[in-house]
Enzyme design. Structure first.
Site, mmCIF file in Angstrom:
data_model
loop_
_atom_site.group_PDB
_atom_site.id
_atom_site.type_symbol
_atom_site.label_atom_id
_atom_site.label_comp_id
_atom_site.label_asym_id
_atom_site.label_seq_id
_atom_site.Cartn_x
_atom_site.Cartn_y
_atom_site.Cartn_z
ATOM 1 N N ASN A 8 0.871 -1.174 0.000
ATOM 2 C CA ASN A 8 0.000 0.000 0.000
ATOM 3 C C ASN A 8 0.909 1.225 0.000
ATOM 4 O O ASN A 8 1.498 1.571 1.013
ATOM 5 C CB ASN A 8 -0.887 -0.036 1.256
ATOM 6 C CG ASN A 8 -1.778 1.185 1.363
ATOM 7 O OD1 ASN A 8 -1.851 2.007 0.443
ATOM 8 N ND2 ASN A 8 -2.470 1.304 2.490
ATOM 9 N N LYS A 10 0.086 4.232 -0.349
ATOM 10 C CA LYS A 10 -0.558 5.427 0.214
ATOM 11 C C LYS A 10 -0.287 6.620 -0.719
ATOM 12 O O LYS A 10 -0.291 6.448 -1.929
ATOM 13 C CB LYS A 10 -0.094 5.649 1.657
ATOM 14 C CG LYS A 10 -0.266 4.358 2.483
ATOM 15 C CD LYS A 10 -0.118 4.523 3.947
ATOM 16 C CE LYS A 10 -0.317 3.170 4.628
ATOM 17 N NZ LYS A 10 -0.320 3.234 6.063
ATOM 18 N N HIS A 102 -9.770 0.942 4.240
ATOM 19 C CA HIS A 102 -8.527 1.112 4.988
ATOM 20 C C HIS A 102 -8.765 2.043 6.189
ATOM 21 O O HIS A 102 -9.549 2.982 6.101
ATOM 22 C CB HIS A 102 -7.435 1.689 4.084
ATOM 23 C CG HIS A 102 -6.087 1.660 4.724
ATOM 24 N ND1 HIS A 102 -5.669 2.645 5.590
ATOM 25 C CD2 HIS A 102 -5.092 0.746 4.674
ATOM 26 C CE1 HIS A 102 -4.453 2.335 6.030
ATOM 27 N NE2 HIS A 102 -4.081 1.190 5.484
ATOM 28 N N GLU A 104 -7.122 4.399 7.380
ATOM 29 C CA GLU A 104 -6.892 5.826 7.133
ATOM 30 C C GLU A 104 -8.091 6.454 6.425
ATOM 31 O O GLU A 104 -8.398 7.624 6.647
ATOM 32 C CB GLU A 104 -5.585 6.027 6.347
ATOM 33 C CG GLU A 104 -4.389 5.820 7.260
ATOM 34 C CD GLU A 104 -3.128 5.328 6.574
ATOM 35 O OE1 GLU A 104 -3.017 5.435 5.339
ATOM 36 O OE2 GLU A 104 -2.247 4.806 7.290
ATOM 37 N N GLU A 175 -6.083 -5.494 9.927
ATOM 38 C CA GLU A 175 -5.032 -4.519 10.240
ATOM 39 C C GLU A 175 -5.381 -3.830 11.548
ATOM 40 O O GLU A 175 -6.148 -2.859 11.562
ATOM 41 C CB GLU A 175 -4.941 -3.465 9.135
ATOM 42 C CG GLU A 175 -4.514 -3.998 7.802
ATOM 43 C CD GLU A 175 -3.860 -2.907 6.965
ATOM 44 O OE1 GLU A 175 -2.702 -3.085 6.586
ATOM 45 O OE2 GLU A 175 -4.499 -1.869 6.712
ATOM 46 N N GLY A 181 1.779 1.652 10.820
ATOM 47 C CA GLY A 181 2.738 2.759 10.780
ATOM 48 C C GLY A 181 3.388 3.059 12.118
ATOM 49 O O GLY A 181 4.023 4.092 12.287
ATOM 50 N N SER A 221 2.727 -2.741 10.233
ATOM 51 C CA SER A 221 4.173 -2.805 10.506
ATOM 52 C C SER A 221 4.820 -4.126 10.105
ATOM 53 O O SER A 221 5.688 -4.643 10.816
ATOM 54 C CB SER A 221 4.456 -2.471 11.981
ATOM 55 O OG SER A 221 4.045 -1.149 12.261
ATOM 56 N N GLY A 242 2.567 -1.384 4.292
ATOM 57 C CA GLY A 242 2.652 0.043 3.981
ATOM 58 C C GLY A 242 4.101 0.468 3.847
ATOM 59 O O GLY A 242 4.726 0.331 2.796
#
Ligand code: PGA
Length: 259
Positions: A8, A10, A102, A104, A175, A181, A221, A242
Site C-alpha cells: 500500500n 498510500k 482502509h 486511514e 489490520e 505505521g 508494521s 505500507g
C-alpha cells in the site's frame, strides 16, 4: 492457497519513481523460479495513487505479474461525487484489484462500515478483486471490544460476499489500527487469534464453503524481519504492507520470505 503480498503505497511516489520501482522489482522477481504457479507461491499487488496508472506502467507491471490496484473506489459508477473513483472505469482501464475500508479512509475521510460495504458491493458487481480492511483501535482492544468491532465491520459486507461469490477474489486484511505505521506489529499469535475469530465468524454467517476460501491477510508494521513468522502461520494467507513496501528491495524480501 496462494499467498497474497500486497503493498500500500498510500500517497507516495511520482510517476518517475513508480517506473523505477517497478523496473527494479521486475528485475528481482525474474530471478526467482516457479513463484507464480497456480497452487503455490505468491502474488504481488501494489495499491498506488491513481495518477501513476499510465498505460506504460500498467502494461509493464502486468507483463511482470505485478498487479496495480486502486486504494479506493466509489459505490456508484458515475455522478456528482467530486474526488471519487468510478469502479466501472477502474475496470475499463485494466485495474483488477481494489483496496477498500482502509483505517486511514475510516479515520480521516469519514468512511463508515456502511459506506465501505457499499463500495464493496459495487466493486464485486464489476468482478473486481477486493482487499477489504478491518481492524480495531488500541482503545477497543483494551476494552475487549475487538470481536464486536470486527463483527460490525464485516456484517454489512456479508450479502455482497455471498451474492458475488466466485466471480472475483474477495480477501480481508486484518489490520489492527495500533499496528499501522507504528512499528508495533501484532505477534503471530495475536494475528492468528484475530484471523481465527474472523474465519469462525464468516463460517457461522455464510458457511464454511465460502469462509474457508477467503484469503485473510495481516497488515500493520510488516517488515522483512517479521514477515516470515507471520506468513508461515496457517491462518495467514498474505500481508498488506505500507512503509516496508516503499523500497523495492524490502518489499521483494517480504515476498521472498513466503517461498
Ligand atoms: P504499515 O501500513 O505497514 O506502514 O504499518 C500498513 C497499512 O496501512 O496497510
Amino acid at each position: 492457497m496462494k499467498k497474497i503480498i500486497a503493498g500500500n503505497w498510500k500517497m507516495n511516489f511520482s510517476p518517475q519513481e513508480a517506473k523505477q520501482y517497478v523496473e527494479d522489482m521486475s528485475a528481482m522477481i525474474k530471478n526467482v523460479p516457479n513463484h507464480f504457479t497456480d497452487s503455490a507461491g505468491a502474488m504481488l499487488i501494489l495499491f498506488t495513487p491513481p495518477y501513476l496508472w499510465d498505460s506504460n506502467l500498467l502494461e509493464h507491471s502486468k507483463q511482470n505479474k505485478i498487479y496495480l490496484g486502486s486504494q479506493n473506489a466509489h459505490w456508484q459508477d458515475r455522478g456528482a461525487f467530486t474526488g471519487e473513483l468510478s469502479p466501472q472505469v477502474l475496470k475499463q482501464i485494466g485495474l483488477e484489484w481494489i483496496l477498500l475500508g482502509h483505517s486511514e479512509r475510516r479515520q480521516w475521510f469519514g468512511e463508515t462500515n456502511e459506506t465501505a460495504a457499499q463500495r464493496l458491493d459495487r466493486c464485486l458487481s464489476h468482478q473486481l478483486n477486493v482487499v477489504f480492511c478491518i481492524g480495531e483501535t488500541l482503545a477497543q482492544r483494551e476494552n475487549n471490544e475487538m470481536h464486536e468491532v470486527l463483527t460490525q465491520q464485516l456484517k454489512p459486507c456479508l450479502p455482497s460476499i455471498e451474492k458475488y461469490w466466485g466471480q472475483s477474489t474477495f480477501a480481508i486484511a486484518y489490520e489492527p489500527v495500533w499496528a499501522i505505521g507504528t512499528g508495533k506489529t501484532a505477534t503471530p499469535i495475536e494475528a492468528m487469534e484475530a484471523h481465527t475469530f474472523i474465519r469462525s465468524f464468516l463460517t457461522t454467517s455464510i458457511g464454511a464453503g465460502i469462509a474457508t476460501r477467503i484469503p485473510l491477510l495481516y497488515g500493520g508494521s510488516v517488515t522483512p524481519d517479521n514477515a516470515r513468522s507471520l506468513l508461515h502461520q496457517p491462518e495467514i494467507d498474505g500481508v498488506l504492507v505500507g512503509g516496508a513496501s516503499l523500497k523495492a528491495q524490502s518489499f521483494f524480501d517480504i515476498f521472498h520470505s513466503v517461498l
